[in-house]
Design a protein around this motif. Structure first.
Motif, mmCIF file in Angstrom:
data_model
loop_
_atom_site.group_PDB
_atom_site.id
_atom_site.type_symbol
_atom_site.label_atom_id
_atom_site.label_comp_id
_atom_site.label_asym_id
_atom_site.label_seq_id
_atom_site.Cartn_x
_atom_site.Cartn_y
_atom_site.Cartn_z
ATOM 1 N N ALA A 24 39.817 32.906 12.490
ATOM 2 C CA ALA A 24 41.032 33.803 12.581
ATOM 3 C C ALA A 24 41.469 33.977 11.031
ATOM 4 O O ALA A 24 41.946 35.034 10.604
ATOM 5 C CB ALA A 24 42.375 33.136 13.170
ATOM 6 N N THR A 25 41.513 32.721 10.056
ATOM 7 C CA THR A 25 41.776 32.948 8.890
ATOM 8 C C THR A 25 40.822 33.218 7.820
ATOM 9 O O THR A 25 40.815 33.713 6.468
ATOM 10 C CB THR A 25 42.505 31.649 8.345
ATOM 11 N N GLY A 26 39.486 33.051 8.123
ATOM 12 C CA GLY A 26 38.304 33.297 7.237
ATOM 13 C C GLY A 26 38.136 32.126 6.257
ATOM 14 O O GLY A 26 37.572 32.306 5.178
ATOM 15 N N SER A 27 38.884 30.995 6.570
ATOM 16 C CA SER A 27 38.772 30.031 5.600
ATOM 17 C C SER A 27 38.205 28.665 6.068
ATOM 18 O O SER A 27 37.960 28.547 7.329
ATOM 19 C CB SER A 27 40.165 29.571 4.715
ATOM 20 N N VAL A 28 37.969 27.666 5.262
ATOM 21 C CA VAL A 28 37.233 26.538 5.841
ATOM 22 C C VAL A 28 38.206 25.647 6.737
ATOM 23 O O VAL A 28 39.288 25.441 6.504
ATOM 24 C CB VAL A 28 36.852 25.727 4.354
ATOM 25 N N LYS A 29 37.334 25.093 7.546
ATOM 26 C CA LYS A 29 38.436 24.190 8.724
ATOM 27 C C LYS A 29 38.355 22.893 8.161
ATOM 28 O O LYS A 29 37.526 22.103 8.335
ATOM 29 C CB LYS A 29 37.556 24.275 9.999
ATOM 30 N N ALA A 30 39.500 22.454 7.188
ATOM 31 C CA ALA A 30 39.354 21.442 6.314
ATOM 32 C C ALA A 30 39.361 20.065 7.082
ATOM 33 O O ALA A 30 38.730 19.291 6.957
ATOM 34 C CB ALA A 30 40.428 21.556 5.489
ATOM 35 N N ARG A 62 33.364 37.341 3.963
ATOM 36 C CA ARG A 62 33.521 38.763 4.428
ATOM 37 C C ARG A 62 34.838 39.230 4.367
ATOM 38 O O ARG A 62 35.301 40.256 3.909
ATOM 39 C CB ARG A 62 32.883 38.778 5.941
ATOM 40 N N GLY A 63 35.698 38.504 4.495
ATOM 41 C CA GLY A 63 37.325 38.595 4.631
ATOM 42 C C GLY A 63 37.906 38.757 3.110
ATOM 43 O O GLY A 63 38.269 39.660 2.902
ATOM 44 N N VAL A 64 37.158 37.681 2.420
ATOM 45 C CA VAL A 64 37.522 38.355 0.893
ATOM 46 C C VAL A 64 37.340 39.618 0.576
ATOM 47 O O VAL A 64 38.077 40.289 -0.349
ATOM 48 C CB VAL A 64 36.839 37.262 0.072
ATOM 49 N N LEU A 65 36.210 40.181 0.789
ATOM 50 C CA LEU A 65 35.746 41.353 0.413
ATOM 51 C C LEU A 65 36.102 42.600 1.018
ATOM 52 O O LEU A 65 35.974 43.830 0.995
ATOM 53 C CB LEU A 65 34.244 41.416 0.320
ATOM 54 N N GLY A 66 37.212 42.186 2.219
ATOM 55 C CA GLY A 66 37.771 43.155 3.111
ATOM 56 C C GLY A 66 36.485 43.993 4.094
ATOM 57 O O GLY A 66 36.723 45.088 4.405
ATOM 58 N N LEU A 67 35.678 43.104 4.317
ATOM 59 C CA LEU A 67 34.619 43.672 5.282
ATOM 60 C C LEU A 67 35.060 43.709 6.517
ATOM 61 O O LEU A 67 35.456 42.763 7.251
ATOM 62 C CB LEU A 67 33.235 42.930 5.117
ATOM 63 N N PRO A 68 34.492 44.764 7.492
ATOM 64 C CA PRO A 68 34.991 44.618 8.904
ATOM 65 C C PRO A 68 34.440 43.465 9.695
ATOM 66 O O PRO A 68 33.263 42.830 9.327
ATOM 67 C CB PRO A 68 34.567 46.195 9.350
ATOM 68 N N GLY A 69 35.115 43.432 11.012
ATOM 69 C CA GLY A 69 34.537 42.321 11.770
ATOM 70 C C GLY A 69 33.206 43.066 12.501
ATOM 71 O O GLY A 69 32.962 44.086 12.487
ATOM 72 N N GLY A 70 32.503 42.198 13.063
ATOM 73 C CA GLY A 70 31.176 42.591 14.071
ATOM 74 C C GLY A 70 29.957 42.464 12.980
ATOM 75 O O GLY A 70 30.082 42.181 11.906
ATOM 76 N N ALA A 71 28.974 43.283 13.278
ATOM 77 C CA ALA A 71 27.563 43.098 12.453
ATOM 78 C C ALA A 71 27.938 43.864 11.015
ATOM 79 O O ALA A 71 28.656 44.809 11.016
ATOM 80 C CB ALA A 71 26.574 43.686 13.246
ATOM 81 N N LEU A 72 27.374 43.232 10.087
ATOM 82 C CA LEU A 72 27.499 43.832 8.817
ATOM 83 C C LEU A 72 26.075 44.491 8.514
ATOM 84 O O LEU A 72 25.058 44.040 9.028
ATOM 85 C CB LEU A 72 27.688 42.713 7.707
ATOM 86 N N LYS A 73 26.092 45.399 7.446
ATOM 87 C CA LYS A 73 24.956 45.771 6.913
ATOM 88 C C LYS A 73 24.131 44.784 6.268
ATOM 89 O O LYS A 73 24.812 43.882 5.499
ATOM 90 C CB LYS A 73 25.177 47.147 6.217
ATOM 91 N N ALA A 79 26.365 40.788 -0.032
ATOM 92 C CA ALA A 79 27.707 40.589 -0.946
ATOM 93 C C ALA A 79 28.751 39.476 -0.406
ATOM 94 O O ALA A 79 29.173 38.643 -1.270
ATOM 95 C CB ALA A 79 28.197 42.007 -0.892
ATOM 96 N N ALA A 80 28.698 39.494 0.746
ATOM 97 C CA ALA A 80 29.657 38.535 1.527
ATOM 98 C C ALA A 80 29.107 36.995 1.119
ATOM 99 O O ALA A 80 30.054 36.128 0.716
ATOM 100 C CB ALA A 80 29.781 38.813 3.015
ATOM 101 N N ALA A 81 27.993 36.901 1.312
ATOM 102 C CA ALA A 81 27.276 35.378 0.846
ATOM 103 C C ALA A 81 27.527 35.041 -0.549
ATOM 104 O O ALA A 81 27.737 34.157 -0.748
ATOM 105 C CB ALA A 81 25.889 35.560 1.398
ATOM 106 N N ALA A 82 27.574 36.057 -1.549
ATOM 107 C CA ALA A 82 27.507 35.900 -2.874
ATOM 108 C C ALA A 82 28.952 35.217 -2.952
ATOM 109 O O ALA A 82 29.181 34.336 -4.101
ATOM 110 C CB ALA A 82 27.224 37.027 -3.611
ATOM 111 N N VAL A 83 30.032 35.730 -2.375
ATOM 112 C CA VAL A 83 31.371 35.202 -2.595
ATOM 113 C C VAL A 83 31.610 34.090 -1.935
ATOM 114 O O VAL A 83 32.100 33.014 -2.405
ATOM 115 C CB VAL A 83 32.229 36.473 -2.235
ATOM 116 N N GLY A 84 31.015 34.345 -0.611
ATOM 117 C CA GLY A 84 31.299 32.910 0.321
ATOM 118 C C GLY A 84 30.682 31.623 -0.202
ATOM 119 O O GLY A 84 31.159 30.679 0.372
#
Ligand code: GLU
Length: 384
Positions: A24-30, A62-73, A79-84
């Motif tokens: 839901a939040t795209g963040s770590v479950k602390a 993915r959320g940080v980069l504003g990428l859509p839900g579902g499968a990514l290209k 790119a998402a992994a580089a950030v995450g």
């Protein structure tokens, strides 16, 4: 069989994305991560070495980069992994640090485990980190992984890491609590299998394909991970991570599926061959050759009835019986063009056909790793 995590001396823990990242939040479950790290600290206090294989880079980025839900290209997940991955490593470092443990980030690509020299290099790095008391936190280097050259799922990566580190136990924590006789969502009669003695075709059929929203690996990749691990002498357990203190809960509740390890695993080099994911081709062999392999002989060209694929000398190929069943994997002594020309021929004819004196064997027995089903094996009676 005594199935206790607490008795194991070296444990690899694989954590699925949906456990560590809040969808839901795209963040770590602390609070969950904190409880898991308590369990890791307990294992360490009991004298065990712990290696973590953590997913979650793509889900965090993915959320940080504003990428859509579902499968990514592919380029989007890179790119998402580089950030995450930064956030993921920071979380591990922070939480392990709170228990006085040092996190060490290791990002692996498929080539790091498939190429022998790089495999030995990665292994020695991990050994050094463990020797110094650090907790390796491993993920696939998704940012540089291309679609052809990647694991894509951390189940098999974790199995390779576990065998590389000669771990006793691989724990796969995900959103399923084990292997069921049928998919539990579809079949109310499905029951949890507590112990898998050997990975038979029936077990493979039960694995079906159970993926979840955030993770790529379903039950199929978990059973494949089980094969890689158990054939190398590493037991595996699949358990739910959807609870706090998920490792402690395995011993406390007993609800999990354990996979028994082989008692007489192949030698280290053969383990590496057997666990290779990339094969470039397949050789179908006749019954006489199959019997010869099972009694410890090399595969001669005379026993090969069909050659499939395009490969170079030294590539890994699958070895199949006439019914298409995989008997094992081996490193081939010829490229595919030459293999086709000498298949079915007597070894003495090789020089006349190819114009050079090649190896007598198509796959030498030292380069051949037979599956457990194709050689006599025993299973360990206890996990660790
Ligand atoms: N390496 C991927 C990540 O960190 C996870 C792969 C998997 O879901 O198993 O996002």
């Amino acid at each position: 069989m005594s199935e206790k995590v607490a008795e194991c001396r070296r444990v690899v823990v694989k954590i699925g994305s949906s456990l560590v990242v809040d969808s839901a939040t795209g963040s770590v479950k602390a609070s969950w991560l904190s409880s898991l790290v308590d369990d890791i600290a307990d294992l360490r206090a009991g004298g065990a070495d712990v290696i973590v294989v953590s997913s979650g880079a793509i889900a965090l980025g993915r959320g940080v980069l504003g990428l859509p839900g579902g499968a990514l290209k592919l380029e989007e997940s890179q790119a998402a992994a580089a950030v995450g991955q930064i956030a993921l490593a920071r979380a591990w470092s922070e939480f392990l640090g709170l228990r006085g443990l040092t996190a060490a980030q290791v990002l692996l690509t498929l080539g790091d485990t498939e190429e022998r020299r790089r495999y030995l290099n990665a292994r020695s790095t991990i050994q050094t980190l463990i020797g110094k008391g650090a907790v390796p936190v491993i993920n696939e280097n998704d940012t540089v992984a291309t679609s052809e050259i990647r694991y894509g799922d951390n189940d098999r990566l974790a199995a390779r890491v576990a065998t590389m580190a000669s771990a006793d136990l691989l724990i796969l924590l995900s959103d399923v609590d084990g292997l069921y006789t049928a998919p539990p969502a579809l079949d109310p009669e499905a029951t949890l299998i507590p112990v898998v003695e050997a990975i038979t075709p029936e077990i493979e059929a039960m694995a079906g394909a159970a993926g979840s929203e955030l993770s790529r690996g379903g039950m199929r990749t978990k059973v494949e991970a089980g094969r890689i691990a158990t054939e190398a002498g590493t037991a595996m357990v699949i358990a739910s991570g959807r609870r706090e203190h998920p490792i402690g809960a395995i011993d406390a509740t007993g609800k999990a599926t354990w996979f028994r390890a082989l008692d007489n695993p192949a030698a280290a080099r053969k383990t590496w061959i057997a666990g290779r994911l990339e094969t470039r081709g397949a050789l179908t062999i006749d019954d006489g050759a199959a019997r010869a392999l099972m009694s410890g002989k090399s595969l001669l060209p005379a026993g090969v009835v069909a050659v499939e694929g395009l490969f170079d000398r030294g590539d890994a190929v699958r070895i199949l019986d006439r019914s298409g069943r995989e008997l094992g994997r081996g490193l081939i002594a010829y490229d595919s063009g030459d293999a086709v020309r000498i298949a079915g021929k007597n070894s003495r004819a090789i020089e006349g056909i190819l114009g050079y004196r090649g190896r007598t064997a198509m796959v030498h027995r030292d380069d051949l790793a037979l599956q457990a089903g194709a050689r006599p094996v025993g299973r360990r009676s206890s996990v660790c």
